[in-house]
Structures are given as structure tokens and as C-alpha cells.
Write a protein that holds these residues in place. Sequence first.
Motif, PDB file in Angstrom:
ATOM      1  N   UNK A   1       0.855  -1.185   0.000  1.00  0.00           N
ATOM      2  CA  UNK A   1       0.000   0.000   0.000  1.00  0.00           C
ATOM      3  C   UNK A   1       0.892   1.236   0.000  1.00  0.00           C
ATOM      4  N   UNK A   2       0.519   2.234  -0.808  1.00  0.00           N
ATOM      5  CA  UNK A   2       1.312   3.460  -0.935  1.00  0.00           C
ATOM      6  C   UNK A   2       0.375   4.654  -0.863  1.00  0.00           C
ATOM      7  N   UNK A   3       0.799   5.686  -0.119  1.00  0.00           N
ATOM      8  CA  UNK A   3       0.025   6.921  -0.038  1.00  0.00           C
ATOM      9  C   UNK A   3       0.882   8.090  -0.490  1.00  0.00           C
ATOM     10  N   UNK A   4       0.261   9.082  -1.134  1.00  0.00           N
ATOM     11  CA  UNK A   4       1.009  10.215  -1.683  1.00  0.00           C
ATOM     12  C   UNK A   4       1.719  11.013  -0.596  1.00  0.00           C
ATOM     13  N   UNK A   5       2.628  11.865  -1.023  1.00  0.00           N
ATOM     14  CA  UNK A   5       3.577  12.526  -0.116  1.00  0.00           C
ATOM     15  C   UNK A   5       2.911  13.357   0.970  1.00  0.00           C
TER      16      UNK A   5
ATOM     17  N   UNK B   1       5.256   3.731   2.313  1.00  0.00           N
ATOM     18  CA  UNK B   1       5.016   2.474   1.604  1.00  0.00           C
ATOM     19  C   UNK B   1       4.931   1.376   2.655  1.00  0.00           C
ATOM     20  N   UNK B   2       3.821   0.661   2.678  1.00  0.00           N
ATOM     21  CA  UNK B   2       3.619  -0.445   3.612  1.00  0.00           C
ATOM     22  C   UNK B   2       3.549  -1.737   2.810  1.00  0.00           C
ATOM     23  N   UNK B   3       4.363  -2.720   3.178  1.00  0.00           N
ATOM     24  CA  UNK B   3       4.409  -3.985   2.452  1.00  0.00           C
ATOM     25  C   UNK B   3       4.214  -5.140   3.420  1.00  0.00           C
ATOM     26  N   UNK B   4       3.260  -6.011   3.092  1.00  0.00           N
ATOM     27  CA  UNK B   4       3.009  -7.221   3.873  1.00  0.00           C
ATOM     28  C   UNK B   4       3.517  -8.432   3.097  1.00  0.00           C
TER      29      UNK B   4
ATOM     30  N   UNK C   1       7.544  -1.068   6.815  1.00  0.00           N
ATOM     31  CA  UNK C   1       7.167   0.303   6.498  1.00  0.00           C
ATOM     32  C   UNK C   1       8.392   1.078   6.023  1.00  0.00           C
ATOM     33  N   UNK C   2       8.182   1.893   5.000  1.00  0.00           N
ATOM     34  CA  UNK C   2       9.269   2.692   4.445  1.00  0.00           C
ATOM     35  C   UNK C   2       8.749   4.076   4.097  1.00  0.00           C
ATOM     36  N   UNK C   3       9.460   5.104   4.547  1.00  0.00           N
ATOM     37  CA  UNK C   3       9.115   6.472   4.173  1.00  0.00           C
ATOM     38  C   UNK C   3       9.916   6.843   2.936  1.00  0.00           C
ATOM     39  N   UNK C   4       9.244   7.302   1.881  1.00  0.00           N
ATOM     40  CA  UNK C   4       9.947   7.559   0.628  1.00  0.00           C
ATOM     41  C   UNK C   4      10.176   9.040   0.351  1.00  0.00           C
ATOM     42  N   UNK C   5       9.673   9.933   1.230  1.00  0.00           N
ATOM     43  CA  UNK C   5       9.841  11.376   1.011  1.00  0.00           C
ATOM     44  C   UNK C   5       9.671  12.088   2.330  1.00  0.00           C
TER      45      UNK C   5
END
Length: 623
Positions: free
Chosen positions: A136-140, A206-209, A218-222
Motif C-alpha cells: 500500500x502506498x500513499x502520496x507525499x 510504503x507499507x508492504x506485507x 514500512x518505508x518512508x519515501x519522502x
Amino acid sequence: MCGITGHLEWHGMAQATILEQQTEAIRHRGPDSAGFFCVNQVALGMRRLAIIDLAHGEQPMFSRDADLALVFNGEIYNFQALRLQLQQLGQTFATHSDTEVIVRGIEQWGIFGCVERLNGMFALAIWQQQAQRLTLVRDRLGIKPLYWYADGQRLVFGSEIKAILAHPAVPRQINLHGLANYLSFGHSLAPQTMLQGIYKVEPAHILTWDVASQTLHQQRYWQLQPSITPIAPAAAAAEVYSRLREAVRLQLISDVPLGAFLSGGLDSSIIVGLMSRLGAAPINTFSVGFAHEQGFNELPDAALVAQHFGTKHHELLLDANDLVGALQTLVYHYDEPFGDAAGLPVYLVSRFAREHVKVVLTGEGSDEQWAGYRRYQAELLARMLQYVPGHAMLGPLIRQLPRNRRLKQAIRSLEQRDPARRYAAWLTIADLQQRQRLLQPQLSAALGDYAPEQIYDQVYPRSGEALTNMGLADLQTWLPDTYLEKVDKASMAASLEARVPFLDHTLVEWTMNLPNSLKLRGRQTKWLLRQAFGEMLPQRTLRKPKHGFAVPTDPWFRGALSNWTAEILFDQRTLARGLFNAQEVRRIYQAHRDGKEVADTLLWLLLNLELWQRIYLDREQRL
């Protein structure tokens, strides 16, 4: 634009009938069509509001080897430039949609590499069959919402909480921390929500299961990391004009009619002016005001701007009866109790605009970058007053005054020495003492030392300039959890897409590096915006002080809504819930009705909370 949802079973098989129920729950987000993918343990669903490539943008969309499936809510404004880049790298396309650009981008660059190239508002759900991973990804900046729930059996997600609750295995229990957050600030604080076990995907995450291990990564991309850069005012004015013009140009891309919300304030007027200069015609503009309430009607200001730019202007006039008629519907669409009463006119003007257009541009997101809120100036003053001898004597005296809510809040803030907690105090509705008076003793005891204000210890920088720090804190909390959620839920309830050019992330990055002297000069907010766009706007618009989208709840709760509010708050069903001290609620209600206190915001919180419980916990049918 659409709504997305789905579920992933750790041990069993995904259920197509449940997926259909989840998708149906968010039909309003996309009434044009639906799409489903249900294979083995994974189910992905979407409802589409067709905006771009009307004939070929259906979802889910798949990679060429069918290993990857994507559902996507939002708009990618630079998709045409990305498409060209991908074509130069050898990728071919079957559609003209931004959805396919995301899929091909993931094939070319991977999920992280694709997401960091996207300019837009988006929420993504990506299933990778071979790797057995759901991402799952959410905008900045959190323009598009995305929620999730997980237990030992499954993961459930959706653009709205109601899509998650459509899964019969998801429980409905109040999150006590969420309740404290709501009473404190009038909204939930990401990642928490009002419901136990249901969380928000935080902006820029970005959340990855992984199915095999059932683990979450969980990863913060910005992340904004301002570095104040000196620049001459004339050069800065030319640059902000160019950057905002380009943001508006990109957000005018649409295959359906679009318009703009117009309040007559600086921000929305700039957006409409740029739309006009870019040749968007005819421009449909939409404004809302309140009948019989002086000081709550900006329709004349909006009409002036509309006439100046020659728009096709539409006005909506509301009164208290409109609130009663629409409030239950609004509470249903927000999924959680929501403390900003401005959600009501936003919903009603969205419904009104949807009769004419499918997309609107709005002025949200400017205040946080350009020191537009009055509290920014008040905080700078508070820092100086703390060094004035005898200032501590003011508090006890001012608290004895009737009404004067803002002055009392200023004193409460002034008493905080820590800058992060002081800023939290400017935003607080019910502080610790008020929460303890309101909540039943056993709930206060269960909360222990939990303090909603502690979120500001994390988001408020400990170094740097005060204005920049306040803006950064708001961009991470107030903006996504209140204003952006308000606009998204209210507009999508009417199947209307709302775009926010001020929140083009490249513009935000540039703006947050500007010296604060270009934002606030004396008492004039948004100084550089006024310089950059002054020749484009009516002089009255430039001189107009900030008003804010105020709703006349103060007089309404003393008049037109008083009896109805009492019927709800003191109903036996409300009292039997055992959340609040009924004597304190009655004291607040009576003090406001008698004009001794200004407690309309707190009454709005309590009223919304009870209506929410009736719809979401009692499962009462809304009107």
C-alpha cells in the motif's frame, strides 16, 4: 479518481462476495464502473470516477506477465512526461491512462523507483503474485486517504473505513486513544483512527506485507527537510508565479468538465486567475455562503473575483436547516467523528458543483506554506510575551471573563514553555483538564498518562525558524488529518474530484526553503504571493484580511440548533454509553446557550461523536 479496497487472507481464500460488499460501500467514490480481482488469497476492488482516458482506464490493471495487479485512486499529473520516458526505455502502452504509466513504471523501476517519480495525489494497492506481497502506498502530503486493518487471519484495506467495515470479520470498537485525540484536536491523528485496530497509511509511506511471514515493512519515501535559501524578492516572485502556474497547468489535464471552488480569498482567487490565463474556458466557479448571518458570507467577495475573470459563477446559500438535513449523511461519509464544521458547506457545495462538473481545483494547502494562519503571528508574539514581567498574572484574570475563547486559548498557549507543546496548545479544543472533566473517571484512568499533544514532540523541529517549524508541523498533522480529509471525503461523497495545486510537492519543497521574511511581513501574511500575483487580482482581494471558512455554529447552537442538539446529547441512548459526565456536558451546553461561554466547537464534537456512534456502532440507518 476512484475508491480502492480489498483483502488478503493469510491462511484461507479471498471471498468475491465480500469484495463486492467492500466495493459497493464506496460506490460514491466511483459511480462510473467497478473492477474486481479475486484469486486465491487476494482480492482487489475499485470503483471508478472516469476522468482521463474514459474508454480504456479500467482497473485492476496488470503487468505484462500478469504477476502484478494494481488498483489506484487519484491522479498522476506528470503521467504524460513519465510515459514518454518509459517509451524511450522501450516500454509500450495499450491505453492513454495514468494507471498504465504506474504499472509500466513499476516494471521498469520497481515500486520505490516508480513512486518517487510520481507527481500527483494517489493511493495505491499492489499485489505481486510471485513474491506473495501486498503493498500500500500513499502520496507525499496525504491528499488521498488509505486505511488498513490486520489481525492473525487477514489484512483488509480501503480508501475509506466503511470499505474495511464491510468485511464481516472486522470488529467495531472505539479506540480510547482515538477518542482522546478527537476531543483534543477534533480529528484523528495518523496512524490512529477512532476504531480499534484500523489505521491510516501515513503520508509518504510504503507499507508492504509478506504473506509467508505475515510481517509488515514500512518505508518512508519522502520527507521535507527545509534549508532556508536566500533569494531576492523579485526573483522569488517570478519563480513562485512560474511554479504555481505549472502546477495549475498540469492539474487542468482532464477528459471531463472541470471548475473551481471560489471563496473570494487570496488562494482560491489565484487558482481561478491562473486557470483563466491558461485558457481554461468556460471556467465554472462555485461559492457558498450563509443566510441571515453577518460575518459568515463571502459571496460578494467571490462574485467580485468571478466577474473579474469572467467565470460562469454559481452561488449556494445555506441556513441551519440545511445542516440538520445533511449532517447524518456527512457523518456517514467521514467514517469517523469529525470536528471541523466546515465539512458541511464543503459537502453541500460539492454536491451543487457536481451538477455541472466532475473535477474542481481548490486553494487548500497554501496557509501551511505561506504563514497564513493567525496562530502563526500569535505564536511569534507569545514567544516575546514570555519574557515580559508579570505575564503569568494574566491567566487567572482572563479565564474569569465570559466568552473570549481565542483570548483564553492564547493564555493557555502562553503558559507552555516548550515550543512544541505551546504550538499544540494553539490547536487544542479540550485540554487535559477539560478531558478529565468530560470523560467518566474509569476512562480517564484507562488513558493513564497518554497525551495526544505528544504528537507535536515528534513533528515540531527543535531547531530552525519558528514559522518554518509551525508550517512543517501543520503539513504533517493538521493538513492531512483535517483539511485534506475534509475536502476528500466531502467532495467524493458527491462523486466530485478535488485537486489542490498548492500541494504540488515540488512547489512545497521550494516554498519551505524560502526565508520567512518573504512569507510574513508585519501583520501581512503571504507577502510573496501578493507580490507575485498582485497585478492579476482585484485590489480588494489583495487587501482582504484572511477570513477562513467559518461556519456560524456559535449562534446556531444558541438558536436554531439548540433544541435538536439537546435532544441528541441528553437522549437516554447517549447517556447510557457511559463515555461522558452528563453533568459536565449539560453545563457546557447551558453555558453556551446562555452566552456565558463560547463552546460551539466542543458541542459540535460531542454531537458528531454521538451521531457517528449511532451510524457505525449501532448500525442505525442514516436518513
